[in-house]
Design a protein around this motif. Structure first.
Motif, PDB file in Angstrom:
ATOM      1  N   LYS A 132     -10.864  -8.793  12.659  1.00  0.00           N
ATOM      2  CA  LYS A 132      -9.554  -8.392  12.138  1.00  0.00           C
ATOM      3  C   LYS A 132      -9.659  -8.159  10.634  1.00  0.00           C
ATOM      4  CE  LYS A 132      -5.499 -10.657  11.098  1.00  0.00           C
ATOM      5  NZ  LYS A 132      -4.413 -11.602  11.311  1.00  0.00           N
ATOM      6  N   PRO A 133      -9.236  -6.980  10.145  1.00  0.00           N
ATOM      7  CA  PRO A 133      -9.308  -6.722   8.696  1.00  0.00           C
ATOM      8  C   PRO A 133      -8.526  -7.775   7.917  1.00  0.00           C
ATOM      9  CG  PRO A 133      -8.784  -4.715   9.904  1.00  0.00           C
ATOM     10  CD  PRO A 133      -8.688  -5.839  10.886  1.00  0.00           C
ATOM     11  N   LYS A 134      -9.046  -8.144   6.755  1.00  0.00           N
ATOM     12  CA  LYS A 134      -8.420  -9.225   5.992  1.00  0.00           C
ATOM     13  C   LYS A 134      -7.365  -8.709   5.016  1.00  0.00           C
ATOM     14  CE  LYS A 134     -10.474 -13.550   5.173  1.00  0.00           C
ATOM     15  NZ  LYS A 134     -11.730 -14.203   4.802  1.00  0.00           N
ATOM     16  N   VAL A 135      -7.597  -7.524   4.481  1.00  0.00           N
ATOM     17  CA  VAL A 135      -6.722  -6.996   3.428  1.00  0.00           C
ATOM     18  C   VAL A 135      -6.554  -5.490   3.626  1.00  0.00           C
ATOM     19  CG1 VAL A 135      -6.636  -6.487   0.933  1.00  0.00           C
ATOM     20  CG2 VAL A 135      -7.305  -8.765   1.697  1.00  0.00           C
ATOM     21  N   ILE A 136      -5.383  -4.983   3.200  1.00  0.00           N
ATOM     22  CA  ILE A 136      -5.142  -3.538   3.155  1.00  0.00           C
ATOM     23  C   ILE A 136      -4.946  -3.145   1.694  1.00  0.00           C
ATOM     24  CG2 ILE A 136      -3.520  -1.694   3.760  1.00  0.00           C
ATOM     25  CD1 ILE A 136      -2.731  -3.529   6.215  1.00  0.00           C
ATOM     26  N   ILE A 137      -5.733  -2.179   1.208  1.00  0.00           N
ATOM     27  CA  ILE A 137      -5.520  -1.648  -0.146  1.00  0.00           C
ATOM     28  C   ILE A 137      -4.818  -0.305  -0.012  1.00  0.00           C
ATOM     29  CG2 ILE A 137      -6.566  -0.859  -2.303  1.00  0.00           C
ATOM     30  CD1 ILE A 137      -8.899  -2.759  -1.783  1.00  0.00           C
ATOM     31  N   VAL A 138      -3.543  -0.286  -0.443  1.00  0.00           N
ATOM     32  CA  VAL A 138      -2.767   0.950  -0.385  1.00  0.00           C
ATOM     33  C   VAL A 138      -2.621   1.460  -1.813  1.00  0.00           C
ATOM     34  CG1 VAL A 138      -0.566  -0.307  -0.399  1.00  0.00           C
ATOM     35  CG2 VAL A 138      -0.635   2.026   0.428  1.00  0.00           C
ATOM     36  N   VAL A 139      -2.697   2.785  -1.973  1.00  0.00           N
ATOM     37  CA  VAL A 139      -2.685   3.387  -3.307  1.00  0.00           C
ATOM     38  C   VAL A 139      -1.431   4.242  -3.466  1.00  0.00           C
ATOM     39  CG1 VAL A 139      -4.024   4.780  -4.946  1.00  0.00           C
ATOM     40  CG2 VAL A 139      -5.205   3.499  -3.137  1.00  0.00           C
ATOM     41  N   HIS A 140      -0.821   4.194  -4.659  1.00  0.00           N
ATOM     42  CA  HIS A 140       0.285   5.116  -4.982  1.00  0.00           C
ATOM     43  C   HIS A 140      -0.328   6.249  -5.808  1.00  0.00           C
ATOM     44  CE1 HIS A 140       2.903   1.961  -3.506  1.00  0.00           C
ATOM     45  NE2 HIS A 140       2.479   1.131  -4.427  1.00  0.00           N
ATOM     46  N   LEU A 141      -0.934   7.200  -5.111  1.00  0.00           N
ATOM     47  CA  LEU A 141      -1.771   8.207  -5.766  1.00  0.00           C
ATOM     48  C   LEU A 141      -0.942   9.179  -6.606  1.00  0.00           C
ATOM     49  CD1 LEU A 141      -4.888   8.450  -5.461  1.00  0.00           C
ATOM     50  CD2 LEU A 141      -4.460  10.451  -4.044  1.00  0.00           C
ATOM     51  N   TYR A 142      -1.454   9.512  -7.745  1.00  0.00           N
ATOM     52  CA  TYR A 142      -0.782  10.418  -8.696  1.00  0.00           C
ATOM     53  C   TYR A 142       0.615   9.913  -9.074  1.00  0.00           C
ATOM     54  CZ  TYR A 142      -4.593  13.445  -7.257  1.00  0.00           C
ATOM     55  OH  TYR A 142      -5.843  13.933  -6.979  1.00  0.00           O
ATOM     56  N   GLY A 143       0.864   8.631  -8.832  1.00  0.00           N
ATOM     57  CA  GLY A 143       2.165   8.052  -9.162  1.00  0.00           C
ATOM     58  C   GLY A 143       3.176   8.129  -8.032  1.00  0.00           C
ATOM     59  N   MET A 144       2.785   8.727  -6.903  1.00  0.00           N
ATOM     60  CA  MET A 144       3.718   8.895  -5.775  1.00  0.00           C
ATOM     61  C   MET A 144       3.700   7.642  -4.897  1.00  0.00           C
ATOM     62  SD  MET A 144       5.872  11.040  -4.503  1.00  0.00           S
ATOM     63  CE  MET A 144       5.448  12.669  -5.159  1.00  0.00           C
ATOM     64  N   ILE A 152       4.190  -2.177   5.166  1.00  0.00           N
ATOM     65  CA  ILE A 152       4.459  -3.621   5.107  1.00  0.00           C
ATOM     66  C   ILE A 152       4.790  -4.155   6.509  1.00  0.00           C
ATOM     67  CG2 ILE A 152       6.109  -5.355   4.243  1.00  0.00           C
ATOM     68  CD1 ILE A 152       6.170  -3.707   1.589  1.00  0.00           C
ATOM     69  N   GLU A 153       5.567  -3.364   7.263  1.00  0.00           N
ATOM     70  CA  GLU A 153       5.938  -3.784   8.625  1.00  0.00           C
ATOM     71  C   GLU A 153       4.686  -3.973   9.494  1.00  0.00           C
ATOM     72  OE1 GLU A 153       8.907  -1.167  10.509  1.00  0.00           O
ATOM     73  OE2 GLU A 153       7.822  -1.570  12.386  1.00  0.00           O
ATOM     74  N   ILE A 154       3.767  -3.014   9.409  1.00  0.00           N
ATOM     75  CA  ILE A 154       2.541  -3.104  10.210  1.00  0.00           C
ATOM     76  C   ILE A 154       1.681  -4.280   9.746  1.00  0.00           C
ATOM     77  CG2 ILE A 154       0.356  -1.924  10.752  1.00  0.00           C
ATOM     78  CD1 ILE A 154       2.057   0.748  10.411  1.00  0.00           C
ATOM     79  N   ALA A 155       1.561  -4.419   8.423  1.00  0.00           N
ATOM     80  CA  ALA A 155       0.732  -5.507   7.884  1.00  0.00           C
ATOM     81  C   ALA A 155       1.291  -6.855   8.308  1.00  0.00           C
ATOM     82  CB  ALA A 155       0.657  -5.404   6.365  1.00  0.00           C
ATOM     83  N   ASN A 159      -0.232  -9.813  10.339  1.00  0.00           N
ATOM     84  CA  ASN A 159      -0.483 -10.859   9.352  1.00  0.00           C
ATOM     85  C   ASN A 159      -1.696 -10.542   8.462  1.00  0.00           C
ATOM     86  OD1 ASN A 159       0.038 -13.236   8.048  1.00  0.00           O
ATOM     87  ND2 ASN A 159      -1.121 -14.501   9.499  1.00  0.00           N
ATOM     88  N   ILE A 160      -1.656  -9.365   7.858  1.00  0.00           N
ATOM     89  CA  ILE A 160      -2.718  -8.932   6.935  1.00  0.00           C
ATOM     90  C   ILE A 160      -2.104  -8.732   5.556  1.00  0.00           C
ATOM     91  CG2 ILE A 160      -4.468  -7.169   6.461  1.00  0.00           C
ATOM     92  CD1 ILE A 160      -4.450  -6.470   9.442  1.00  0.00           C
ATOM     93  N   LEU A 161      -2.812  -9.208   4.547  1.00  0.00           N
ATOM     94  CA  LEU A 161      -2.308  -9.128   3.174  1.00  0.00           C
ATOM     95  C   LEU A 161      -2.497  -7.716   2.587  1.00  0.00           C
ATOM     96  CD1 LEU A 161      -3.054 -12.121   0.957  1.00  0.00           C
ATOM     97  CD2 LEU A 161      -3.361  -9.839  -0.014  1.00  0.00           C
ATOM     98  N   ILE A 162      -1.562  -7.317   1.709  1.00  0.00           N
ATOM     99  CA  ILE A 162      -1.647  -5.988   1.096  1.00  0.00           C
ATOM    100  C   ILE A 162      -1.892  -6.108  -0.409  1.00  0.00           C
ATOM    101  CG2 ILE A 162      -0.405  -3.828   0.591  1.00  0.00           C
ATOM    102  CD1 ILE A 162       1.296  -4.320   3.075  1.00  0.00           C
ATOM    103  N   ILE A 163      -2.810  -5.288  -0.918  1.00  0.00           N
ATOM    104  CA  ILE A 163      -2.966  -5.111  -2.370  1.00  0.00           C
ATOM    105  C   ILE A 163      -2.495  -3.688  -2.684  1.00  0.00           C
ATOM    106  CG2 ILE A 163      -4.583  -4.954  -4.308  1.00  0.00           C
ATOM    107  CD1 ILE A 163      -6.437  -6.882  -2.730  1.00  0.00           C
TER     108      ILE A 163
END
Ligand SMILES: *Cc1c(COP(=O)(O)O)cnc(C)c1O
Length: 380
Positions: A132-144, A152-155, A159-163
């Motif tokens: 099971k993946p431990k962390v999700i790194i999501v990016v707000h690319l170009y400021g979007m 967040i709902e899926i994470a 029960n996976i943490l988001i950065i």
């Protein structure tokens, strides 16, 4: 033509007060990775980000902020970490510093950020595969801002943490919250070409004081509280310099103004491309989100006569810098051996997009030059 100065994609833009904070650091001899500018800059950022629950730790780069966030999240060798594919390599490099495996996810076409559908599919597939993946790194690319509600709902379901990698998104807003503050950890960058600069620098945003204390401890060589040098863990030299933090304090004074200028650049390009068929400017898909428009990007449809690359080359002749979009990480030689979930959304964005000059220091005269050069390129 060669008497004209170069127009950069995004260059440092001082507000004027930076020098006073630097002077104070020099005059008080606090030329060190500690001092009042660091505390002051952290306080300014905390106030700007709004929520009382945010803790800010200033570090020497956004990359080190991601690295410390992964360590605080407990990522160790053999773990899997999910990461948006369409991003700068610095989003994923720290996964490999930890000896963990990146699992890349395609973008969705509205915000160009992590696709929630592929995310959920990937989590299920990795679990079925035994890890099971431990962390999700999501990016707000170009400021979007990314589609955070869904992510967040899926994470939380799994029960996976988001950065949140908000390196490009200082000031951007998702449903009244500043990007970087929506999940347990967020990171910012103050590199030379970002919204504000400290020449090099970054910050870790966290939700409790314990995480901040531990981040500072790890960032200062994991030195324990003894008169002699006592260490029980591997540490890092990741703290921000008090001189750089002085630049940051000066930059915070003009952050709102500079964000308004970048957003005005985006409007300028929307007007410019209104009548150019087949080229669209990247804008917010709905009213829930506000992009700082760190960089304004355009996308070419298949019908356009010229390619993004030929536009880039003709603007280069006018000393105007443009750049292809981020090449997705699953297509990078260093990362292409890792798992990838998705289709070709990010790849097509990469092939058909271009980033345009977007600095807060663009002058009216420079915008005119850009306008003429672009219209000229499309006429041919
Ligand atoms: C710039 C950037 C980083 C890294 O920040 P540095 O301060 O340059 O280390 C990470 N992620 C993204 C998306 C970036 O644009």
């Amino acid at each position: 033509m060669n008497t004209e100065s170069k127009i950069w994609l995004s260059s440092p833009h001082m507000g004027g007060n930076e020098i006073d904070f630097i002077k104070e650091a020099l005059q008080t001899n606090w030329v060190a990775p500690m001092g009042s500018n660091i505390e002051g800059f952290e306080m300014d950022l905390k106030n700007f980000l709004g929520e009382k629950s945010n803790h800010v730790t200033c570090l020497n780069s956004g990359t080190s902020a991601i690295h410390l966030a992964l360590i605080l999240a407990g990522v160790v060798k053999g773990d899997e970490v999910i990461c948006q594919s369409m991003t700068f390599s610095a989003s994923a490099n720290p996964i490999c510093y930890q000896g963990a495996t990146p699992v890349f996810i395609d973008s969705e076409p509205e915000t160009w950020n992590m696709c929630p559908i592929h995310l959920e599919h990937a989590i299920k597939a990795r679990i079925a595969n035994g890890v099971k993946p431990k962390v999700i790194i999501v990016v707000h690319l170009y400021g979007m801002p990314a589609k955070m509600d869904k992510i967040i709902e899926i994470a939380s379901k799994f029960n996976i943490l988001i950065i949140e990698d908000a390196a490009e998104a200082l000031g951007s807003i998702y449903k009244n919250k500043k990007c970087g503050t929506l999940t347990q950890f967020g990171i910012l960058s103050f590199n030379g070409n970002k919204m504000i600069t400290t020449s090099s620098g970054g910050a870790l945003l966290s939700k409790n004081s314990k995480d901040k204390e531990r981040a500072i401890y790890l960032a200062t060589q994991a030195r324990e509280n003894e008169v002699f040098y006592q260490h029980s863990e591997i540490g890092y030299n990741y703290r921000m310099s008090n001189v750089n933090a002085g630049i940051g304090r000066g930059q915070m004074i003009v952050l709102d103004k500079h964000m308004a200028l970048r957003r005005a650049n985006n409007l300028f390009y929307q007007n410019l491309f209104k009548d150019i068929k087949g080229v669209s400017v990247f804008i917010e898909p709905n009213k829930d989100i506000v992009s700082n428009h760190w960089l304004t990007c355009i996308i070419f449809s298949k019908e356009v006569e010229i390619t993004p690359n030929s536009l880039r080359l003709s603007l280069e002749k006018h000393f105007i810098e443009t750049r292809p979009l981020w090449k997705p990480l699953h297509l990078q030689p260093v990362f292409n051996k890792y798992p990838y979930y998705g289709g070709s959304v990010s790849e097509n964005l990469f092939l058909n997009g271009l980033c345009l000059p977007s600095g807060s220091n663009l002058t009216e005269k420079e915008r005119k030059r850009i306008q003429l050069a672009i219209l000229d390129a499309f006429k041919k």
